[in-house]
Design a protein around this motif. Structure first.
Motif, mmCIF file in Angstrom:
data_model
loop_
_atom_site.group_PDB
_atom_site.id
_atom_site.type_symbol
_atom_site.label_atom_id
_atom_site.label_comp_id
_atom_site.label_asym_id
_atom_site.label_seq_id
_atom_site.Cartn_x
_atom_site.Cartn_y
_atom_site.Cartn_z
ATOM 1 N N ARG A 234 2.398 11.200 -6.211
ATOM 2 C CA ARG A 234 1.724 11.865 -5.050
ATOM 3 C C ARG A 234 1.313 10.733 -3.858
ATOM 4 O O ARG A 234 1.149 11.096 -2.661
ATOM 5 N N PHE A 235 1.787 9.401 -4.292
ATOM 6 C CA PHE A 235 1.748 8.276 -3.162
ATOM 7 C C PHE A 235 3.086 7.956 -2.612
ATOM 8 O O PHE A 235 4.165 8.095 -3.306
ATOM 9 N N ASP A 236 3.305 7.564 -1.506
ATOM 10 C CA ASP A 236 4.376 7.012 -0.912
ATOM 11 C C ASP A 236 4.794 5.756 -1.850
ATOM 12 O O ASP A 236 3.895 5.042 -2.443
ATOM 13 N N THR A 237 6.035 5.194 -1.587
ATOM 14 C CA THR A 237 6.370 4.005 -2.216
ATOM 15 C C THR A 237 5.905 2.666 -1.779
ATOM 16 O O THR A 237 5.301 1.974 -2.648
ATOM 17 N N PHE A 238 5.292 2.652 -0.535
ATOM 18 C CA PHE A 238 4.605 1.464 0.244
ATOM 19 C C PHE A 238 3.705 1.973 1.064
ATOM 20 O O PHE A 238 4.022 2.488 2.289
ATOM 21 N N VAL A 239 2.334 2.143 0.629
ATOM 22 C CA VAL A 239 1.392 2.783 1.552
ATOM 23 C C VAL A 239 0.422 1.764 1.941
ATOM 24 O O VAL A 239 0.291 0.736 1.548
ATOM 25 N N LYS A 240 -0.452 2.155 2.983
ATOM 26 C CA LYS A 240 -1.281 1.418 3.761
ATOM 27 C C LYS A 240 -2.673 1.506 3.058
ATOM 28 O O LYS A 240 -3.258 2.838 2.934
ATOM 29 N N SER A 274 4.757 -8.498 10.141
ATOM 30 C CA SER A 274 5.605 -7.583 10.065
ATOM 31 C C SER A 274 6.702 -7.952 9.188
ATOM 32 O O SER A 274 7.225 -7.233 8.305
ATOM 33 N N GLU A 275 7.307 -8.948 9.471
ATOM 34 C CA GLU A 275 8.638 -9.648 8.683
ATOM 35 C C GLU A 275 8.279 -9.689 7.301
ATOM 36 O O GLU A 275 8.819 -9.498 6.267
ATOM 37 N N PHE A 276 7.041 -10.165 6.760
ATOM 38 C CA PHE A 276 6.460 -10.461 5.599
ATOM 39 C C PHE A 276 6.164 -9.020 4.598
ATOM 40 O O PHE A 276 6.786 -8.948 3.687
ATOM 41 N N LEU A 277 5.649 -7.734 5.648
ATOM 42 C CA LEU A 277 5.649 -6.661 4.908
ATOM 43 C C LEU A 277 7.043 -6.116 4.595
ATOM 44 O O LEU A 277 7.204 -5.492 3.408
ATOM 45 N N GLN A 278 7.901 -6.321 5.698
ATOM 46 C CA GLN A 278 9.211 -5.724 5.133
ATOM 47 C C GLN A 278 9.908 -6.531 4.164
ATOM 48 O O GLN A 278 10.743 -5.667 3.469
ATOM 49 N N MET A 279 9.629 -7.852 3.757
ATOM 50 C CA MET A 279 10.295 -8.280 2.607
ATOM 51 C C MET A 279 9.647 -7.843 1.250
ATOM 52 O O MET A 279 10.304 -7.450 0.502
ATOM 53 N N VAL A 280 8.368 -7.611 1.241
ATOM 54 C CA VAL A 280 7.649 -7.090 0.276
ATOM 55 C C VAL A 280 8.052 -5.714 0.100
ATOM 56 O O VAL A 280 8.388 -5.333 -1.250
ATOM 57 N N GLU A 281 8.131 -4.861 0.941
ATOM 58 C CA GLU A 281 8.787 -3.564 0.827
ATOM 59 C C GLU A 281 10.192 -3.408 0.345
ATOM 60 O O GLU A 281 10.423 -2.598 -0.665
ATOM 61 N N SER A 282 10.774 -4.342 0.565
ATOM 62 C CA SER A 282 12.453 -4.356 0.181
ATOM 63 C C SER A 282 12.610 -4.619 -1.388
ATOM 64 O O SER A 282 13.537 -4.041 -1.871
ATOM 65 N N VAL A 283 11.523 -5.004 -1.890
ATOM 66 C CA VAL A 283 11.589 -5.305 -3.392
ATOM 67 C C VAL A 283 11.415 -4.094 -4.203
ATOM 68 O O VAL A 283 12.116 -3.780 -5.141
ATOM 69 N N ILE A 284 10.519 -3.226 -4.062
ATOM 70 C CA ILE A 284 10.196 -1.792 -4.497
ATOM 71 C C ILE A 284 11.239 -1.026 -4.116
ATOM 72 O O ILE A 284 11.751 -0.113 -4.824
ATOM 73 N N VAL A 285 11.856 -0.980 -2.734
ATOM 74 C CA VAL A 285 12.899 -0.040 -2.441
ATOM 75 C C VAL A 285 13.964 -0.250 -3.211
ATOM 76 O O VAL A 285 14.894 0.931 -3.515
ATOM 77 N N LYS A 286 14.536 -1.558 -3.444
ATOM 78 C CA LYS A 286 15.696 -1.692 -3.980
ATOM 79 C C LYS A 286 15.610 -1.915 -5.534
ATOM 80 O O LYS A 286 16.414 -1.991 -6.161
ATOM 81 N N ASN A 287 14.392 -1.886 -6.218
ATOM 82 C CA ASN A 287 14.156 -1.824 -7.679
ATOM 83 C C ASN A 287 13.153 -0.714 -8.004
ATOM 84 O O ASN A 287 12.297 -0.902 -8.987
ATOM 85 N N ARG A 288 13.126 0.468 -7.534
ATOM 86 C CA ARG A 288 12.189 1.488 -7.744
ATOM 87 C C ARG A 288 12.296 1.882 -9.356
ATOM 88 O O ARG A 288 11.173 1.832 -9.863
ATOM 89 N N GLU A 289 13.482 1.985 -9.834
ATOM 90 C CA GLU A 289 13.404 2.320 -11.216
ATOM 91 C C GLU A 289 12.799 1.166 -12.192
ATOM 92 O O GLU A 289 12.308 1.595 -13.270
ATOM 93 N N ARG A 290 13.191 0.190 -11.687
ATOM 94 C CA ARG A 290 12.506 -1.048 -12.376
ATOM 95 C C ARG A 290 11.144 -1.156 -12.568
ATOM 96 O O ARG A 290 10.381 -1.424 -13.738
ATOM 97 N N PHE A 291 10.293 -1.117 -11.333
ATOM 98 C CA PHE A 291 8.805 -1.290 -11.243
ATOM 99 C C PHE A 291 8.029 -0.303 -10.926
ATOM 100 O O PHE A 291 6.667 -0.367 -11.078
ATOM 101 N N HIS A 292 8.757 0.837 -10.326
ATOM 102 C CA HIS A 292 7.672 2.041 -10.045
ATOM 103 C C HIS A 292 6.672 2.573 -11.097
ATOM 104 O O HIS A 292 5.707 3.035 -10.778
ATOM 105 N N ARG A 293 7.210 2.629 -12.249
ATOM 106 C CA ARG A 293 6.213 3.176 -13.320
ATOM 107 C C ARG A 293 5.218 2.043 -13.537
ATOM 108 O O ARG A 293 4.087 2.678 -13.848
ATOM 109 N N ASP A 294 5.251 0.907 -13.199
ATOM 110 C CA ASP A 294 4.000 -0.037 -13.521
ATOM 111 C C ASP A 294 3.467 -0.643 -12.440
ATOM 112 O O ASP A 294 2.324 -1.185 -12.207
ATOM 113 N N PHE A 295 3.971 -0.431 -11.280
ATOM 114 C CA PHE A 295 3.560 -1.029 -9.865
ATOM 115 C C PHE A 295 3.288 0.023 -8.991
ATOM 116 O O PHE A 295 4.137 0.790 -8.586
ATOM 117 N N GLN A 296 2.199 -0.043 -8.106
ATOM 118 C CA GLN A 296 2.242 0.667 -6.655
ATOM 119 C C GLN A 296 2.144 -0.305 -5.593
ATOM 120 O O GLN A 296 1.264 -1.202 -5.781
#
Length: 430
Positions: A234-240, A274-296
């Motif tokens: 129910r949460f987005d991939t990268f939330v405030k 802003s660039e720092f946020l984009q870099m952190v977000e890119s990790v979960i976007v590219k590795n959703r199947e790998r990390f989504h179950r254990d990390f929000q």
């Protein structure tokens, strides 16, 4: 010339009157209620703001609340507010512990407290979800397309409304109705929009993508796995992350990957943040199947809020991983400007394998330190924001304490002097 002046004056009068009328119309969208609402709460749908006139948060929320009332004006939801300093009976009736408190009342079916971000969009969606049935049926393909364009996150049950899976889905829809939208559609309609296996199937649509529930991917029974899946999806991939919604994040029992940055007063970020946020977000976007179950993944724009989580002052931008179960947190070995998507990925794996140092926790001494840290920060903030008030607030008790100490000491000295005088007189008599 005279006619022109008269027409100008008339237009001006019309403009002023229309402005006043429009202002009255808009202000009247919010109903000013009394404690008589206690007897009215079961009559229809009510969205109520409980406030106190002296509360700064309430004052900042007031224009947003007017927008909420305007957005819901043509629905069957009545928007109102109650001054709890005038009508104290509502405080005990609804168990209010702070201001502002926002609650939704639905006929005779219960009361729902709003605990998310206090934006117009979030509050309007909250009220609309609770004003409808827990699960709505969608049979037209065009309606599903409209849902995709309207709602950023919703769940769809594909199949017939019978059997154990449907019963569990409906119960979970009632449980999480305040947070997400839930629908059901026939298999033939669902195939036009979603990819899934056998029916019944459940998918979540968010961020212009959809993901299917697969019980085989979870090492637990079907009921628990579906409950956990809906709770996390129910949460987005990268939330405030804010003070209002962080407790919802903690309910996922995941690691919270938090990028700490600082917004300005108009909620804008410096370029390097802003660039720092984009870099952190890119990790979960590219590795959703790998990390989504254990990390929000999420980010925090308030330094004070970020510091309160770890009870320490951190440099910004920064990255921490917070264990929502044990309340431990972890820092990467690299400094923030040295982090890269590759180093963050290795850091996530190390946290998951529990091979990095953990800080914090929920021990007695840690909790005592958190209380000390929060108290110290509060006192400092009071002093910085208003030294005059702080001086009065802390000066008066200190002055009374010194006066009491002085009086006590002087009394002892006076008593000692009296005793000495008595001894002198006694000796003279002898």
């Amino acid at each position: 010339m005279l006619i022109s002046n008269i027409l100008t004056a008339i237009y001006s009068m019309v403009f002023i009157v229309s402005t006043i009328l429009l202002k009255d119309v808009h202000s009247s969208r919010v109903l000013e209620l009394s404690d008589g609402f206690i007897e009215m709460k079961n009559d229809g749908h009510w969205f109520i703001l409980f406030y106190a006139p002296w509360c700064g948060h309430c004052k900042r929320l007031e224009p947003i609340w007017r927008h909420v009332a305007q957005a819901l004006h043509h629905s069957d939801i009545r928007v109102g507010k109650i001054d709890c300093t005038r009508y104290k009976r509502v405080v005990s009736e609804f168990g209010l512990t702070g201001y502002p408190t926002i609650m939704f009342f639905r006929d005779r079916e219960g009361e729902f407290k709003f605990n998310s971000e206090r934006s117009t969009e979030e509050m309007v969606h909250f009220a609309k979800r609770l004003a409808r049935p827990p699960v709505q049926e969608v049979t037209d393909s065009k309606d599903i397309e409209m849902l995709k364009q309207t709602y950023k996150n919703f769940f769809m049950y594909i199949g017939k409304s019978v059997g154990h899976t449907w019963d569990l889905y409906f119960d979970l829809a009632k449980q999480y109705q305040a947070h997400s939208y839930f629908y059901i559609t026939p298999e033939i309609t669902g195939k036009q929009h979603f990819v899934f296996g056998e029916t019944p199937a459940i998918v979540v649509y968010k961020e212009e993508q959809h993901y299917s529930f697969n019980a085989e991917e979870w090492d637990m029974d079907f009921n628990t796995s579906l409950t956990q899946w809906i709770n996390t999806e129910r949460f987005d991939t990268f939330v405030k992350v804010t003070r209002s919604n962080i407790h919802h994040m903690l309910e996922t029992n995941k690691y919270l990957v938090l990028a700490l940055v600082e917004e300005n007063k108009i909620e804008k970020l410096p370029p390097h943040h802003s660039e720092f946020l984009q870099m952190v977000e890119s990790v979960i976007v590219k590795n959703r199947e790998r990390f989504h179950r254990d990390f929000q993944f999420g980010w925090i724009g308030s330094p004070d809020f970020a510091n309160s989580i770890i009870s320490s002052d951190v440099t910004l931008p920064s990255l921490i991983i917070y264990n929502s179960s044990t309340r431990h947190h972890h820092f990467p070995e690299e400094k923030p400007h040295e982090l890269s998507p590759e180093s963050i990925t290795l850091f996530l794996e190390a946290v998951r394998n529990q091979s990095v140092k953990a800080y914090g926790g929920s021990g007695v001494f840690i909790q005592m330190y958190r209380m000390y840290y929060e108290t110290k920060k509060s006192l400092v903030n009071i002093w910085v924001s208003n030294p005059a008030v702080a001086s009065v607030l802390f000066g008066l008790p200190l002055g009374f304490l010194l006066l009491i100490c002085y009086s006590t000491c002087c009394t002892d000295i006076m008593d000692a002097s009296d005793d000495d005088d008595d001894d002198v007189h006694h000796e003279k008599k002898e």
